[in-house]
Design an enzyme around this catalytic site. Sequence first.
Site, mmCIF file in Angstrom:
data_model
loop_
_atom_site.group_PDB
_atom_site.id
_atom_site.type_symbol
_atom_site.label_atom_id
_atom_site.label_comp_id
_atom_site.label_asym_id
_atom_site.label_seq_id
_atom_site.Cartn_x
_atom_site.Cartn_y
_atom_site.Cartn_z
ATOM 1 N N GLY A 114 23.956 -7.911 -30.049
ATOM 2 C CA GLY A 114 22.770 -8.515 -29.925
ATOM 3 C C GLY A 114 22.669 -9.094 -28.560
ATOM 4 N N CYS A 115 21.427 -9.405 -28.003
ATOM 5 C CA CYS A 115 21.202 -9.772 -26.974
ATOM 6 C C CYS A 115 21.322 -11.247 -26.967
ATOM 7 C CB CYS A 115 19.854 -9.589 -26.291
ATOM 8 S SG CYS A 115 18.290 -9.982 -27.418
ATOM 9 N N TYR A 116 20.790 -12.019 -27.853
ATOM 10 C CA TYR A 116 21.241 -13.447 -27.852
ATOM 11 C C TYR A 116 22.761 -13.638 -27.742
ATOM 12 C CZ TYR A 116 16.408 -14.798 -28.479
ATOM 13 O OH TYR A 116 14.984 -14.961 -28.569
ATOM 14 N N THR A 118 25.231 -11.812 -27.004
ATOM 15 C CA THR A 118 25.744 -11.345 -25.784
ATOM 16 C C THR A 118 26.158 -12.651 -24.779
ATOM 17 O OG1 THR A 118 25.116 -9.119 -25.899
ATOM 18 C CG2 THR A 118 25.862 -9.836 -23.789
#
Length: 313
Positions: A114-116, A118
């Site tokens: 997920g972006c968060y 990462t």
Amino acid sequence: MIRVFIDGAAGTTGLEIRERLAGRKEIEQITLDDATRKNSKKRKEALNAADFVILCLPDDAAREAVEMVTNPATRIIDASSAHRVAEGWTYGFAELEPSQAGAIAGAARVTNPGCYPTAFLALVRPLVRAGLIPVDFPLSYNAASGYSGGGRNMIEEFEDETKRGHTRTAFRAYGLGLAHKHVPEMQKHARMEHPPIFLPSVARTYRGMIGEVPLPLHALPRKPSLATIETALADAYKDSAVVKLVPADDTQLIMIEENAGTDRMTLRVFGNAERGQARLVATLDNLGKGAGGAAVQNLNIMAGLDPVAGLVL
């Protein structure tokens, strides 16, 4: 030549991946037109005809697509959150561990981070691995994303004045019940005993992300200095073309859009030595290293290609 099918190519992440793969001579994209992309039979044919499948679907649809793959030679990259803590899937953050890129290279099933998570993992995991943050230490993580991270519905909510629920807000916090779906992923892959307190928010910018982990250095058992923290992160990413630690200047203004439109991630260590406090800061593009860029990087690694081919760095 490898054959790639993006299932969900019309969505936000799918379009980002298509853009990065366009024009690459070593890749042939299997595509379905609007009339057939929702046809189960045609989708199954495409899924099983591909060397690599990239799933850009809601979680339930991604699980269903995996079940449709019967060709043992077809390898899957799932950009949804359906398999990020699932057994049998390799976590697709190539910089997470020294051996992670090798694990991705040999994997049949890779789950995109997920972006968060990462940003959180880039800041925290090397410090846990080095013993600077104990595995039972209470952590918090504050992060803001561009609204494209919420997909088509949130994009319309911010951009389409005719849509019900349209908002003109500049910034809003959410996930206030501390049960965000990314938390198990962060805890597992940081290898922490307790989930971090996660404080997510969305800002009125299409793309971009900034994440912060505050660290009370004086409360850590080894009481590391700012220089020690910085050295550990620098060592972790010294060979990476994607993740970079850069010098921190207290006069800097770090913008959420700093890495928007790219596939890189930038880390900084700020702090106050006298007070024994640090602010670990990461910036990335939620659609780049946080989504499409990571998927393309994983594809490159799995296919034995240049890991950063097609990426904007």
